[in-house]
Enzyme design. Structure first.
Site, mmCIF file in Angstrom:
data_model
loop_
_atom_site.group_PDB
_atom_site.id
_atom_site.type_symbol
_atom_site.label_atom_id
_atom_site.label_comp_id
_atom_site.label_asym_id
_atom_site.label_seq_id
_atom_site.Cartn_x
_atom_site.Cartn_y
_atom_site.Cartn_z
ATOM 1 N N ASP A 162 0.766 -1.237 0.000
ATOM 2 C CA ASP A 162 0.000 0.000 0.000
ATOM 3 C C ASP A 162 0.809 1.307 0.000
ATOM 4 O O ASP A 162 0.584 2.175 -0.821
ATOM 5 C CB ASP A 162 -0.924 0.037 1.214
ATOM 6 N N GLU A 393 2.288 -9.370 11.570
ATOM 7 C CA GLU A 393 2.020 -9.017 10.166
ATOM 8 C C GLU A 393 3.330 -8.685 9.444
ATOM 9 O O GLU A 393 3.559 -9.100 8.318
ATOM 10 C CB GLU A 393 1.063 -7.818 10.124
#
Ligand code: DGY
Length: 428
Positions: A162, A393
């Site tokens: 992103d 993550e």
């Protein structure tokens, strides 16, 4: 914790994140089915429950659009924990989904399940094959706007990376829509804002999304006039690898026409990779397809060219040298952005942290390209990160601190995949 305890923990994470046929990447922060997260989840499930692995992929492809696109999020059930949700995307589909895709790793994971499986895996793969073919055709039709073989993304979220500095030059040209509806981010209620994209980036993510929604997700119009159209070496190489794996599946399940079509995609993508070669940066980098402007630094997707089997001998050597330089600079390889570049931020999402799914693919590429030293270091660092910090993550490449969401599905899956032979022994 011993490695076998960590195996059990990883299995527990996959089971806990199971929402009945699909897994969420992690509770609350990402409460729906995400495209490439689910494909990696299938790889993890394959270590202990192959039927569940295939079920994950089947469920993902139940969200496929009629035109072949596999959306990046499928909103199977409501949640107020995430923004932007189904009402913002307004896909008009059932189930509701986002309006963009994500890196197409599924065919490579299907090929992996087939190569390590038996007749029942072959049967499950044969059922998925036409859907995989349609999803690849969608990319080659709708994300290769100039028909030259360079695969583009129309939104940074489509790349899966992103806020990577790769997108900064194109993002800087986007004027935030003056009539952008006010919105409230949810991600920073779960995770420190210093580990997430900035507000300025979110304004632009929403501006690009709103453009697509206003076009009724008409892909031709998004490509023609959308605010963002950037060649992405990440998707380009992941798709090229996946096309090769799909060709292997086509030889079993497809027609001669399929094989010729896929072979054409592969040949074109191999040639077109040169369009993303950035001599100054020393690797394959993102490139704005409208302005021709390259990203100014190296992301961890540059060595995915090896995973894709692309690049000239000279390009491969340069990539290996740059990767070795970057590895020297960190305690844990491979950072998502070059630590010698001014945009590097060691704790912020895709601007520096290590992501284990990337390590999995990059290590594989170096191994196949005949650089086992680099492959071992990158695969070992993935395991070391989990041993030190657990299943996060992403991780700080300097300290190994776990960042972003915890008990993370694809991190648990990569742990299981890298530990594969040991797990099989433990279970026998
Ligand atoms: C997010 O919301 O952070 C996701 O990466 C978008 O897919």
């Amino acid at each position: 914790m011993s490695d076998t305890d960590l195996d059990e923990h990883a299995i527990g994470i996959l089971k806990a994140n199971d929402r009945g046929g699909y897994t969420v990447p992690t509770a609350r922060l990402y409460p729906f089915q995400w495209n490439w997260d689910s494909a990696f989840a299938a790889l993890g499930f394959a270590a202990f429950d192959r039927d569940r692995a295939w079920g994950e992929l089947d469920k993902l492809f139940q969200g496929q659009w009629a035109d072949g696109m596999v959306p990046h999020i499928i909103f199977w059930s409501p949640s107020t924990d995430y923004f932007p949700g189904p009402d913002v995307w307004a896909s008009g589909t059932e189930p509701p989904t986002s309006g963009i895709s994500q890196p197409p790793v599924a065919a490579s994971i299907v090929a992996e399940l087939v190569s390590t499986g038996d007749d029942s895996d072959l049967e499950r793969a044969s059922r998925l094959y036409p859907k995989l073919l349609a999803s690849h055709r969608w990319f080659h039709t709708h994300r290769d706007p100039e028909n030259r073989g360079v695969i583009a993304v129309v939104h940074p979220w489509e790349s899966g990376r992103d806020n990577c500095p790769d997108w900064d030059p194109a993002m800087d040209t986007i004027a935030v829509a003056p009539d952008l509806e006010t919105y409230q981010r949810r991600d920073t209620e779960h995770i420190g804002a210093d580990q997430r994209p900035s507000t300025a980036q979110y304004d632009r993510y929403l501006t690009i999304l709103t453009f697509g929604r206003n076009q009724g997700w008409d892909q031709q119009e998004i490509i023609r006039a959308g605010p963002f159209l950037v060649g992405d070496p990440g998707i380009h190489f992941i798709l090229l690898r996946a096309d090769r794996d799909l060709l292997g599946l086509a030889k079993r399940f497809g027609s001669g026409d399929d094989e010729r079509e896929i072979g054409g995609w592969i040949a074109r993508a191999e040639q077109a990779a040169d369009g993303l070669w950035n001599e100054e940066a020393g690797g394959f980098t993102a490139r704005d397809l409208r302005s021709g402007v390259f990203s100014s630094g190296l992301a961890s997707v540059s060595p995915l060219s090896l995973y894709a089997g692309a690049g000239s001998p000279g390009q491969r050597e340069r990539i290996a040298n740059e990767t070795r330089r970057i590895i020297e600079r960190v305690r844990f390889a491979l950072p998502s952005w070059d630590p010698d570049h001014p945009a590097f931020e060691q704790r912020r999402y895709w601007r520096g942290p290590v992501w284990l799914i990337m390590n999995y693919m990059i290590a594989r590429g170096f191994r196949e390209a005949g650089s086992p030293d680099v492959a071992d270091r990158i695969a070992d660092d993935a395991l070391r990160l989990v041993r030190q910090s657990g299943f996060f993550e992403y991780y700080c490449p300097m300290t190994g601190e776990g960042l972003g969401g915890g008990d993370f599905t694809w991190t648990a899956a990569v742990w299981l995949a890298l530990r594969g032979p040991e797990i099989a022994q433990g279970m026998s």
